[in-house]
Design an enzyme around this catalytic site. Structure first.
Site: not given
Ligand code: PLP
Length: 386
Positions: A69-70, A155, A205, A241, A322
């Protein structure tokens, strides 16, 4: 047995995805090679792309595999920004709501610092929803907007966002919109073709696929400047790749039909309200992700509650970052107008494909004692013995 209620952070891999992944690790051949082993890897990779595309309502050619995602969000925002800014043609303004994921916040702030972007932060209401009026006002006031980027659903607090309305406004001005759908994938229906979005980010994930792979869906008509240069793979947008085994495992997870988690979510919400009547549900009570229950608990530190629940074998989250071990007050709750004192008692419980009623009941059983102890401890910067 440990109870896992932090599926928004990452959800366990599905058995089918693990099986597909482990057997795909034996594939010989680079998908870009011309020989038959390379072409076999390519066929399996492209079948995976088709599976991901089908789950998102887009064309397979629009799926660009990334590392997660990042990276997808970085590619969408920086890529669109650069594509729409050239020396003679500057569109420096980016519209972005407060309360976005840090992948977005830190990316746009980087563009502000190093590339001269002008950030137009859009306010959230008290339920965490971005103001459509502010989007319309920004378009009425400025004709130098490069792009809009927003979450499909928050989120942290789970609130669904008015993506359709934002796209309608932006499209009327020919401005591309990117949606961060990482927390919404498999939780909300996504029809990229019908959405009018220019770009959409997802991550494997979060849906039972492997870590380390995600996708940026990029409309055929959309141009981005790549972040990574090299062999020209994936329409020259993301060289390198391609990871066929991870893509195959992602494709299997993408095709796994999600079940509604709303009954379990509501069991958490009702149970927390019964156990701690002072706890406040944050986010929209109705238009929220089906796997998200987010509360603030008065008079205690969310982190204390998290640690005490962990000792009881229940994994939850405070929902916010955190840094260097010091809990930070959530920028999402702040943007919603929650006071810092209230925001410090935040706790997020999120569900996934492996969640059961027994998980929820174990959490609810552990909560009252953990809350009582966390309240006695009070806030970290007060004397804990007071
Ligand atoms: C809404 C949202 N965007 C982006 C990300 C980042 O995704 P990844 O962990 O795949 O890099 C996350 C992960 O927590 C997320 O919840």
């Amino acid at each position: 047995m440990a109870v896992y209620l932090d599926h928004a952070a990452t959800t366990p891999m599905l058995g089918e995805s693990i099986a597909a992944y482990t057997s795909a690790l034996g594939i010989v051949g680079n998908p870009s090679s011309i020989h038959s082993q390379g072409q076999n890897a390519k066929r399996l990779l492209e079948e995976a792309r088709e599976a991901v595309a089908a789950s998102l309502g887009c064309d397979p050619i629009e799926v660009v595999f990334t590392s997660g995602g990042t990276e997808s969000i970085n590619l969408a925002i920086k890529g669109l920004y650069w594509a729409r800014n050239s020396p003679g043609n500057r569109r420096p303004r980016i519209l972005v709501p407060l309360g976005e994921h840090h992948a977005t916040v830190d990316t746009v702030e980087w563009l502000e610092r190093y590339e001269g972007a002008i950030l137009e932060w859009l306010p959230l209401d008290s339920l965490g929803r971005v103001s459509v009026g502010a989007v319309a006002d920004a378009f009425a006031a400025h004709d130098d907007i490069a792009l809009v980027s927003l979450l499909m659903a928050n989120n942290e607090v789970g609130t669904l966002q008015p993506v359709e309305q934002v796209v309608a406004i932006a499209s009327a001005h020919g401005v591309p919109v990117h949606a961060d759908a990482v927390s919404s994938y498999h939780r909300l229906p996504i029809d990229f073709a019908a959405s009018g979005l220019a770009a959409l980010s997802v991550s494997a994930h979060k849906i039972g696929g492997p870590l380390g792979i995600g996708a940026l869906v990029l409309a055929r008509s959309t141009t981005v400047v790549p972040l990574i240069h090299g062999g020209g793979q994936q329409r020259d947008v993301r060289s390198g790749t391609q990871d066929a085994p991870a893509a195959i495992a992602f494709g299997v997870a993408a095709q796994h039909p999600p079940v509604s988690l709303a009954p379990l979510r509501d069991r958490i919400i009702d149970g927390v309200r019964a156990a701690v009547p002072d706890a406040v549900l944050r986010g929209d009570p109705i238009d929220r992700l089906d796997n998200n229950a987010h509360f603030t608990f008065p008079g205690c530190e969310g982190d204390s509650l998290l640690f005490l629940l962990d000792v009881s074998g229940v994994s939850v989250s405070t929902g916010s970052a955190c840094r260097a071990g010091i809990p930070e007050v959530s920028h999402v709750l702040r943007a919603m107008g929650v006071s810092d004192a209230d925001a410090r008692g935040a706790l997020r419980m999120t569900l996934g494909h492996s969640s059961t009623e027994a998980d929820v009941d174990a959490f609810l059983a552990a909560l009252p004692a953990a809350y009582a102890r966390a309240r006695r401890a009070g806030f970290a910067d007060r004397d804990v013995n007071e």
